[in-house]
Design a protein around this motif. Structure first.
Motif, PDB file in Angstrom:
ATOM      1  N   ALA A 135       0.830  -1.194   0.000  1.00 36.77           N
ATOM      2  CA  ALA A 135       0.000   0.000   0.000  1.00 36.77           C
ATOM      3  C   ALA A 135       0.874   1.258   0.000  1.00 36.77           C
ATOM      4  O   ALA A 135       0.524   2.253  -0.633  1.00 36.77           O
ATOM      5  CB  ALA A 135      -0.907   0.019   1.230  1.00 36.77           C
ATOM      6  N   ARG A 136       1.991   1.238   0.692  1.00 35.78           N
ATOM      7  CA  ARG A 136       2.810   2.452   0.765  1.00 35.78           C
ATOM      8  C   ARG A 136       3.429   2.802  -0.583  1.00 35.78           C
ATOM      9  O   ARG A 136       3.764   3.953  -0.839  1.00 35.78           O
ATOM     10  CB  ARG A 136       3.846   2.330   1.885  1.00 35.78           C
ATOM     11  N   VAL A 165       7.642   1.082  -7.788  1.00 34.57           N
ATOM     12  CA  VAL A 165       8.016   1.818  -6.585  1.00 34.57           C
ATOM     13  C   VAL A 165       7.344   1.193  -5.366  1.00 34.57           C
ATOM     14  O   VAL A 165       6.170   0.816  -5.411  1.00 34.57           O
ATOM     15  CB  VAL A 165       7.609   3.309  -6.698  1.00 34.57           C
ATOM     16  N   ASP A 166       8.102   1.103  -4.263  1.00 29.45           N
ATOM     17  CA  ASP A 166       7.545   0.682  -2.979  1.00 29.45           C
ATOM     18  C   ASP A 166       8.405   1.267  -1.867  1.00 29.45           C
ATOM     19  O   ASP A 166       9.480   1.813  -2.121  1.00 29.45           O
ATOM     20  CB  ASP A 166       7.473  -0.842  -2.878  1.00 29.45           C
ATOM     21  N   GLY A 200       9.624 -10.779  -2.663  1.00 31.40           N
ATOM     22  CA  GLY A 200       8.511 -11.569  -3.190  1.00 31.40           C
ATOM     23  C   GLY A 200       7.419 -10.740  -3.838  1.00 31.40           C
ATOM     24  O   GLY A 200       6.953 -11.063  -4.940  1.00 31.40           O
ATOM     25  N   THR A 201       7.006  -9.675  -3.179  1.00 29.86           N
ATOM     26  CA  THR A 201       5.948  -8.827  -3.733  1.00 29.86           C
ATOM     27  C   THR A 201       6.434  -8.133  -4.995  1.00 29.86           C
ATOM     28  O   THR A 201       5.725  -8.078  -6.003  1.00 29.86           O
ATOM     29  CB  THR A 201       5.479  -7.783  -2.702  1.00 29.86           C
ATOM     30  N   ALA A 202       7.659  -7.604  -4.951  1.00 31.43           N
ATOM     31  CA  ALA A 202       8.213  -6.920  -6.122  1.00 31.43           C
ATOM     32  C   ALA A 202       8.360  -7.888  -7.288  1.00 31.43           C
ATOM     33  O   ALA A 202       8.046  -7.543  -8.437  1.00 31.43           O
ATOM     34  CB  ALA A 202       9.548  -6.277  -5.777  1.00 31.43           C
ATOM     35  N   ALA A 222      12.386   0.938  -7.459  1.00 32.32           N
ATOM     36  CA  ALA A 222      12.912   1.949  -6.545  1.00 32.32           C
ATOM     37  C   ALA A 222      12.238   1.815  -5.179  1.00 32.32           C
ATOM     38  O   ALA A 222      11.009   1.711  -5.098  1.00 32.32           O
ATOM     39  CB  ALA A 222      12.673   3.352  -7.111  1.00 32.32           C
ATOM     40  N   PHE A 223      13.059   1.807  -4.156  1.00 32.68           N
ATOM     41  CA  PHE A 223      12.585   1.632  -2.779  1.00 32.68           C
ATOM     42  C   PHE A 223      13.211   2.693  -1.883  1.00 32.68           C
ATOM     43  O   PHE A 223      14.342   3.120  -2.115  1.00 32.68           O
ATOM     44  CB  PHE A 223      13.003   0.255  -2.235  1.00 32.68           C
TER      45      PHE A 223
END
Length: 179
Positions: free
Chosen positions: A61-62, A121-122, A129-131, A149-150
């Motif tokens: 979510a972020r 982006v996160d 895993g999510t990426a 990009a994090f």
């Protein structure tokens, strides 16, 4: 009052959240400070200024907060990659492993077009895993992920190596050793 000098100075650490032994890196304190938030967005997008990017995708979510701001600054559209069941139109889905069990993320099947260049982006890169699931969704629609990009990288959890092994460059503003 002096202001913090780096993005990392704005990030709060919460011990034992969500359970004992975890040091949770809380970016809400970064988001609530206008100077810190701008600094983070500027640093997230800086490697991509002048690069061909057609769309920015944010991971729930972020990543929505950060990705929306990055897309705005780059004058590009924004695409949400959401948890299963949250998007209203036709979607494709991708499963991925969690610490205990599995999860699924989705994207609208018309969110990106074949050949488009997409930046994901996160806020935080842990195991990746999510990426990885987000990258697979974008690629299944025929687009190319030009980078991820994090704000935060947790290198000991292996996410960067996992994404780079897929051929996707990783940019992170700061990192924390350990878990």
């Amino acid at each position: 009052m002096s202001h913090p000098k780096t993005v990392q100075d704005y990030i709060r650490t919460i011990p034992d959240f969500p359970h004992a032994g975890i040091l949770f890196r809380d970016v809400t304190t970064l988001f609530q400070d206008a100077r810190g938030f701008r600094m983070a967005v500027d640093q997230l997008l800086s490697p991509y200024v002048g690069a061909r990017i057609d769309m920015v995708a944010g991971l729930e979510a972020r990543g929505f907060i950060l990705g929306g701001a990055v897309a705005h600054q780059l004058s590009k559209g924004f695409v949400p990659i959401r948890k299963k069941g949250k998007l209203p139109a036709k979607t494709i889905e991708q499963d991925y492993a969690l610490e205990y069990g599995r999860a699924t993320v989705e994207i609208h099947d018309d969110a990106v077009e074949p050949g488009q260049k997409v930046l994901i982006v996160d806020d935080l890169l842990a195991t990746g895993g999510t990426a990885e699931a987000g990258i697979r969704l974008i690629e299944r629609l025929g687009a190319e992920v030009v980078g991820c990009a994090f704000v935060i990288d947790l290198p000991d959890l292996g996410g960067r190596a996992r994404l780079e092994a897929m051929g996707v460059p990783v940019h992170a503003i700061c990192s924390y050793e350990g878990l």
